[in-house]
Design a protein around this motif. Structure first.
Motif, PDB file in Angstrom:
ATOM      1  N   VAL A   1       0.758  -1.153  -0.113  1.00  0.00           N
ATOM      2  CA  VAL A   1       0.088   0.040   0.067  1.00  0.00           C
ATOM      3  C   VAL A   1       0.803   1.220   0.135  1.00  0.00           C
ATOM      4  O   VAL A   1       1.983   1.222   0.345  1.00  0.00           O
ATOM      5  CB  VAL A   1      -0.911   0.127   1.407  1.00  0.00           C
ATOM      6  CG1 VAL A   1      -1.841  -1.016   1.285  1.00  0.00           C
ATOM      7  CG2 VAL A   1      -0.179   0.191   2.538  1.00  0.00           C
TER       8      VAL A   1
ATOM      9  N   GLU B   1      -3.010   4.842   2.679  1.00  0.00           N
ATOM     10  CA  GLU B   1      -4.081   4.093   2.429  1.00  0.00           C
ATOM     11  C   GLU B   1      -4.176   3.185   3.490  1.00  0.00           C
ATOM     12  O   GLU B   1      -3.593   2.905   4.502  1.00  0.00           O
ATOM     13  CB  GLU B   1      -3.609   3.253   1.203  1.00  0.00           C
ATOM     14  CG  GLU B   1      -3.410   4.121  -0.321  1.00  0.00           C
ATOM     15  CD  GLU B   1      -3.035   3.280  -1.252  1.00  0.00           C
ATOM     16  OE1 GLU B   1      -3.178   3.854  -2.176  1.00  0.00           O
ATOM     17  OE2 GLU B   1      -2.576   2.228  -1.038  1.00  0.00           O
ATOM     18  N   ASP B   2      -5.687   2.428   3.596  1.00  0.00           N
ATOM     19  CA  ASP B   2      -6.016   1.431   4.444  1.00  0.00           C
ATOM     20  C   ASP B   2      -5.676   0.166   4.010  1.00  0.00           C
ATOM     21  O   ASP B   2      -5.256  -0.096   3.006  1.00  0.00           O
ATOM     22  CB  ASP B   2      -7.507   1.664   4.641  1.00  0.00           C
ATOM     23  CG  ASP B   2      -7.896   2.834   5.380  1.00  0.00           C
ATOM     24  OD1 ASP B   2      -9.414   2.972   5.360  1.00  0.00           O
ATOM     25  OD2 ASP B   2      -7.353   3.586   5.501  1.00  0.00           O
TER      26      ASP B   2
END
Lengths: 117, 110
Positions: B13, B17-18
């Motif tokens: 990621v 971001e998650d």
């Protein structure tokens, strides 16, 4: 103060040799474990001892023999080392008053990287 | 059989971001624990979930235990480079047998 300690940190040896890894915990825990972590990071439990009594003995070669002289120590002896034994071996401990079943937090040692040539 | 399946195996990621990792079991779990292992380090306990539908939070980390106690997730909001590592779940069966998931390796690009 180190809670769970292992020695040695690195171990390089030839095939066929016999070696030992030592583990000590100063947390007063009842249960201690040995894990093997391979190059793909799979974490596989090998043995568990609760108050010096073997609780879990997963399918591992009988070349691996754990020894628990007292509940603060769990050593791992390996006979006739093979290439496939190369891995990181982690010792862990947990409070687990009942049967060492993984019901409590496990505290891991720093690991011993074993390389068999 | 009793084992815990964990997905994904890897996740890359961008910072901010998650990230979510999932653990699934075919049979009911007694509890589930989550651990984090930094590169070159050892697994470190994060949390334990026991109750059906339980949700626990630790800053940007949210842990959930399914209603049927057969699945669990770890969600990290707005990842940081310090989140890099491998996340493991460990499921306990019948209070006497536990298995670690295969782990999800998280890489965060700055």
């Amino acid at each position: 103060d180190t809670a769970v300690s292992q020695t040695p940190k690195y171990l390089v040896t030839q095939m066929g040799n016999d070696k030992s890894i030592k583990c000590e915990q100063n947390l007063g825990h009842d249960t201690m474990y040995w894990y093997k972590q391979d190059s793909k990071k799979f974490l596989k439990i090998m043995f568990s001892y609760n108050n010096k009594e073997l609780i879990i003995n997963e399918t591992v070669p009988n070349r691996f023999s754990p020894k628990s002289p007292d509940k603060a120590h769990l050593n791992l002896h390996i006979n006739s080392l093979e290439l496939g034994d190369s891995a990181v071996y982690f010792c862990a401990s947990s409070q687990d008053g009942i049967r060492g079943a993984g019901t409590d937090t496990q505290y891991f040692g720093p690991g011993t990287r074993l390389t068999v040539l | 059989g009793q084992q815990v399946m964990q997905i994904p195996q890897y996740q890359h990621v961008q910072e901010g971001e998650d990230f979510t990792t999932y653990c699934n079991s075919s049979t009911t779990l007694s509890n589930i624990q989550w651990y984090k292992q930094r590169p070159g380090g050892h697994p470190v306990f994060l949390i334990q979930l026991v109750k059906s539908g339980e949700v626990k939070k630790q800053k940007r980390l949210t842990f959930q235990f399914g209603e049927a106690k057969k699945n669990s997730s770890l969600h990290i909001t707005a990842t940081q480079t310090t989140d890099v590592g491998t996340y493991f779940c460990a499921g306990l069966y019948n209070f006497n047998k536990f298995y670690f998931g295969s782990g999800t390796k998280l890489n965060v690009k700055p």
